[in-house]
Design an enzyme around this catalytic site. Structure first.
Site, mmCIF file in Angstrom:
data_model
loop_
_atom_site.group_PDB
_atom_site.id
_atom_site.type_symbol
_atom_site.label_atom_id
_atom_site.label_comp_id
_atom_site.label_asym_id
_atom_site.label_seq_id
_atom_site.Cartn_x
_atom_site.Cartn_y
_atom_site.Cartn_z
ATOM 1 C CG ASN A 144 -29.242 -58.357 29.080
ATOM 2 O OD1 ASN A 144 -28.590 -57.509 28.825
ATOM 3 N ND2 ASN A 144 -30.534 -58.418 29.065
ATOM 4 C CG HIS A 150 -23.131 -25.984 70.568
ATOM 5 N ND1 HIS A 150 -24.777 -26.118 69.476
ATOM 6 C CD2 HIS A 150 -23.989 -26.853 71.363
ATOM 7 C CE1 HIS A 150 -25.333 -26.707 70.188
ATOM 8 N NE2 HIS A 150 -25.120 -26.561 71.871
ATOM 9 C CB SER A 208 4.377 -25.219 53.781
ATOM 10 O OG SER A 208 4.726 -24.309 52.862
ATOM 11 C CE LYS A 252 0.960 -24.644 57.121
ATOM 12 N NZ LYS A 252 0.068 -23.625 57.414
ATOM 13 C CD GLU A 288 -5.365 -30.167 55.253
ATOM 14 O OE1 GLU A 288 -4.211 -30.476 55.171
ATOM 15 O OE2 GLU A 288 -5.836 -28.904 54.541
ATOM 16 C CE1 TYR A 341 -27.707 -54.367 31.244
ATOM 17 C CE2 TYR A 341 -28.199 -54.161 29.273
ATOM 18 C CZ TYR A 341 -27.632 -53.353 29.953
ATOM 19 O OH TYR A 341 -26.608 -53.053 30.047
HETATM 20 N N1 ARG Z 1 -21.014 -54.227 29.040
HETATM 21 C C1 ARG Z 1 -22.970 -54.318 29.666
HETATM 22 C C2 ARG Z 1 -23.047 -53.758 30.498
HETATM 23 O O1 ARG Z 1 -22.460 -53.414 31.586
HETATM 24 C C3 ARG Z 1 -23.166 -55.480 29.426
HETATM 25 C C4 ARG Z 1 -24.944 -55.953 29.153
HETATM 26 C C5 ARG Z 1 -24.580 -56.113 27.574
HETATM 27 N N2 ARG Z 1 -26.169 -56.147 27.632
HETATM 28 C C6 ARG Z 1 -27.001 -56.274 26.302
HETATM 29 N N3 ARG Z 1 -27.774 -56.455 26.009
HETATM 30 N N4 ARG Z 1 -26.489 -55.418 25.850
HETATM 31 O O2 ARG Z 1 -23.804 -53.196 31.519
#
Ligand code: ARG
Length: 463
Positions: free
Chosen positions: A115, A161, A282, A288, A295, A322
């Site tokens: 995490n 405009h 084109s 063209k 674009e 997380y």
């Molecule tokens: N691949 C995961 C992500 O991008 C990494 C973290 C995973 N953590 C977990 N607790 N499963 O978020």
């Protein structure tokens, strides 16, 4: 490892491996391999810190360091075998480290979680892209400055405009975009300051009981400081949202400029000739020359803003901290960053190569009664008319010219005096487009002297 065995990283309590569909939805290695260099940098900083703190031995740290360097060269050389069963870049690297150096590899994840690892890797990646985007924007500004310098006093119609409003200079119009892109670069720089704090050491969410040194890892990775709250550190994706938001605004500016290039290069306008290098032909119409790059840039905002909306939608309502939802952050940001960089490079090339046609700009500026405001101002200044009345008189003169099929300077004095008896010869001095632009000398105005002052200021700023 195959998907029939349990996962070596977290499979202790699992009797079987995941279903193939589970593996497919879970894996991020297909895209997060783009963060390999950042992942390895983070691991190197973490291992060095663990050794310095006496949490792992120096010899284990050295083995880890060497193993990580080998992995980096394998990845860069294209020989690294990525495995979907290993889910993501973090576990792919760690599994390879184990294969290379054995037991010490298992100590790398001490006092760390995926995490804080992913939050760190992703910040480093977005930080690199922020720097690259600032560079891309700056290069585009320099191309615009070159155009502005070439035509600081070329007169062209200014529009509101998309109707002819008042004469302005080509340089002034180019410099308007220099200002816009200057704010875009400033937004990216602001975002960089806020994103430059290190999540590493937050571990899973609560921090760790090991005596880690978060200042050291933050410093080793070029961050200003460690993040102050471990929950926030693993849960935050503001940095990605800020990057995407700044990228969206920049893409919107690119889209507006692109649209002008499309209009200006048309046979109806002929304000600019786009270079062959940034045009296409084109397959059926031999005459063209299409402004495809312009674009496409006009359209790319769709992807970048789409990514921004997508990540906001992923993040909204997510409880602390997380959630696997957050794995959906990367593809959006990767695509938006790639798109922005390509758009900036293409726009820079187009602007650098394009050739304005000063004679056509001038001809367009001299039609459409573009100096009507100058005429009204003259009536106020010279005859003392209230502006509203001057506006009315001028409107009548425009109607007269329109009926005659000419522009304001072609009216005779007698014709003008039919509308207002006190109009004198002096009025003709303000009806020409050069006088009109030269008179707009207020700060920020379109007078060539003002435009040149702004060009000089930006040359100084951009170096
Ligand atoms: N691949 C995961 C992500 O991008 C990494 C973290 C995973 N953590 C977990 N607790 N499963 O978020």
């Amino acid at each position: 490892m195959t998907d029939k065995t349990s996962n070596a990283m977290w499979g202790g309590r699992f009797a079987s491996g995941p279903d193939a569909i589970m593996e497919a939805i879970n894996a991020s290695i297909g895209f997060d391999r783009r963060m390999a260099a950042q992942d390895i940098a983070g691991s190197r900083a973490h291992a060095a810190m663990l050794a310095a703190q006496g949490i792992i031995t120096d010899s284990d740290a050295e083995a880890i360091r060497e193993g990580l360097l080998t992995i980096l060269s394998e990845i860069e050389g294209g020989s690294f075998e990525f495995s979907t069963a290993l889910e993501d870049i973090h576990m792919n690297v760690e599994a390879r480290l184990k294969a290379l150096i054995g037991a010490p590899a298992g100590r790398l994840h001490t006092a760390r979680s995926r995490n804080d690892q992913v939050a760190t890797d992703f910040r480093l990646w977005v930080r690199d892209q922020t720097d690259a985007a600032i560079e891309g924007v700056t290069a585009l500004q320099k191309a615009l400055l070159g155009q502005a310098e070439a035509g600081a006093d070329w007169v062209m119609p200014g529009f509101t405009h998309l109707q002819t409003a008042q004469p302005v200079t080509w340089g002034h119009h180019m410099m308007a975009y220099v200002e816009m892109f200057g704010r875009d670069a400033a937004r990216l720089r602001d975002a960089r300051v806020r994103m430059n704090e290190c999540p590493l050491g937050a571990a899973a969410l609560a921090g760790t009981s090991f005596p880690i040194d978060r200042e050291a890892t933050a410093q080793a990775l070029g961050f200003d400081r460690p993040m102050a709250n471990s929950l926030d550190a693993v849960a935050d994706r503001d940095f990605a949202l800020e990057f995407l938001s700044a990228a969206s605004i920049c893409a919107m500016h690119l889209s507006r400029l692109a649209e002008e290039l499309v209009i200006w290069s048309s046979a109806q306008f002929r304000f600019v000739a786009m270079s062959d290098r940034f045009s296409t032909g084109s397959s059926i119409m031999p005459q063209k020359k299409n402004p495809d790059a312009a674009e496409l840039i006009r359209a790319k905002i769709g992807r970048i803003l789409g990514a921004t909306v997508a990540l906001f939608t992923v993040m909204k309502g997510l409880p602390m901290t997380y959630g696997k939802d957050m794995q959906e952050d990367k593809e959006q940001v990767f695509d938006a960053a790639d798109t922005l960089m390509l758009s900036l490079a293409a726009m820079e090339g187009m602007v650098r190569d394009m050739a304005a046609r000063p004679e056509n700009l001038r001809a367009a500026a001299s039609s459409g009664f573009s100096t009507a405001t100058d005429l009204a101002d003259w009536l106020v200044r010279e005859l003392g008319l209230p502006f509203r009345e001057a506006h009315h008189v001028t409107g009548a003169l425009v109607a007269k010219a329109e009926a005659r099929g000419c522009d304001l300077p072609e009216l005779t004095l007698a014709e003008m005096q039919e509308v207002h008896g006190e109009i004198s010869e002096g009025v003709f001095s303000v009806l020409g487009v050069d006088n009109s632009v030269a008179s707009r000398t207020c700060y920020g105005g379109t007078a060539p002297a003002q435009v040149r002052a702004q060009i000089a200021r930006w040359r100084e700023l951009l170096g």
